[in-house]
Design an enzyme around this catalytic site. Structure first.
Site, PDB file in Angstrom:
ATOM      1  CB  SER A 163      -8.093   3.467  -3.143  1.00  0.00           C
ATOM      2  OG  SER A 163      -9.160   3.833  -2.299  1.00  0.00           O
ATOM      3  N   GLY A 185      -3.014  10.102   1.335  1.00  0.00           N
ATOM      4  CA  GLY A 185      -3.321  10.993   0.220  1.00  0.00           C
ATOM      5  C   GLY A 185      -4.390  10.461  -0.720  1.00  0.00           C
ATOM      6  CB  CYS A 195      -8.415   0.503   5.970  1.00  0.00           C
ATOM      7  SG  CYS A 195      -9.305   1.570   4.844  1.00  0.00           S
ATOM      8  CB  CYS A 250      -0.894  -0.034   1.242  1.00  0.00           C
ATOM      9  SG  CYS A 250      -2.015   1.360   1.403  1.00  0.00           S
TER      10      CYS A 250
END
Length: 353
Positions: free
Chosen positions: A195, A163, A337, A106
């Protein structure tokens, strides 16, 4: 004279720079492969380049500005969070996630985030800058070298870190193309996912530029008032407009869209929320990814009970939605998350110079 960040140059841009310096075009390819395929970041180790050429490189270029600071490993060993520094004592985080037979990373695209989604720790930070393509690439390269020591490699890349990727569209797009390059990592575009909170103009552009890259929408409610409470961007790009853009995206790319839905107790996982979500999803080839809310200090939201999560999941499943209930990873190291946030005061000065 300020040196050029050589990692930020595509092969075509590097070839132009080399020709301007009176160097050979094929030398640019050699250097590009050292950097982006072999992941070697020291000019003196480019053994098939003459010493004279290496000295020219050192005088005109620098190799990246992203520096490793530290990392944390979760208790279950499935999540590793990395802290990196940039000039000006700016800090970003990247996360490595281990699954049964693959590793996903990620990556961050900005220092902070200007969208200020209310459930997200990153939104509590001051927005400082967009990352350059090289700074995005170096997150991948550092973690790839980290895995190489374990005889493994990255399988998937998700732009879901700090971001909003589409507010840094050009650098994100460039980083994908450079990672995909056969002269670099030759990383399949099918293994990337972006995303976004739902920037309509950028989604429209993305449908033309990257037809193979996956798209994930940070959704969290299909009731405008609720979504606007969580995500101020919804006041500018309300759900009806977003839906139209996503239908256009799907028509052009034929790709399935992932919809991320954070489950917040007493807010968006009641029966009416499920009814409206089912109606919304009927228009799409979709995957609904249910994510139990991860606690953020200073925020009032709560995680639903496991039973409530399962009830919501089962309701969607019973109405033929393609839905998953995600296993929480890395919350014990604030890497789950919505939890990415750095505190400069906790980092020593010498580590961020």
């Amino acid at each position: 004279m300020e040196k050029i960040d050589i990692l930020d140059l595509s092969l075509e841009e590097l070839e132009k720079e080399f020709l301007n310096l009176g160097l050979k075009k094929f030398n640019a390819l050699q250097v590009y492969q050292w950097l982006h395929k072999k992941l070697v970041f020291d000019f003196d180790e480019f053994t098939n380049i003459s010493k004279e050429t290496r000295e020219i490189l050192k005088s005109k270029f620098e190799i990246g500005t992203l520096k490793y600071v530290t990392h944390q490993v979760s208790k279950d060993k499935k999540t590793v969070k990395f802290l990196f520094s940039l000039p000006g004592k700016r800090l970003i985080e990247s996360v490595l996630l281990k699954y049964k037979n693959r590793y996903s990373i990620c990556v961050s695209s900005q220092v902070g985030c200007p969208l200020k989604c209310d459930f997200c720790a990153t939104g509590m930070m001051k927005f400082e800058k967009n990352l350059k393509a090289s700074e995005i690439l170096m997150q991948f390269y550092y973690l790839q070298n980290y895995l190489k020591e374990k005889n493994d490699k990255i399988s998937n890349v998700v732009y879901m870190g700090m971001g909003e990727p589409f507010l840094n569209y050009d650098a994100v797009n460039k980083s994908i193309n450079m990672l995909n390059s056969k002269e670099g990592q030759d990383f399949s575009k099918r293994n990337f996912t972006i995303s976004t909170s739902g920037l309509i103009k950028e989604i429209d552009k993305f449908s033309e530029d990257q037809k193979q890259v996956g798209l994930a929408i940070s959704l969290h409610s299909v009731i405008d008032e609720k979504r606007s409470e969580l995500m101020p961007i919804n006041k500018i790009n309300p759900l009806e407009k977003l839906k139209g853009s996503l239908l256009n995206y799907q028509k052009k790319t034929k790709n399935r869209i992932t919809f991320e839905y954070i489950l917040i107790d007493d807010f968006n996982c009641e029966k009416n929320d499920g009814v409206e979500l089912v109606k919304f999803m009927k228009s799409f080839n979709h995957l609904v990814n249910l994510i139990p809310y991860n606690k953020v200090v200073g925020k009032p939201y709560k995680t639903p009970s496991i039973q409530k999560q399962k009830n919501f999941y089962n309701y969607l499943l019973s109405h033929k939605l393609n839905v998953t209930l995600r296993e929480t990873k890395g919350d014990d190291i604030q890497a789950a998350c919505g939890q990415l946030k750095v505190k400069k005061e906790e980092i020593k000065d010498e580590e961020t110079n």
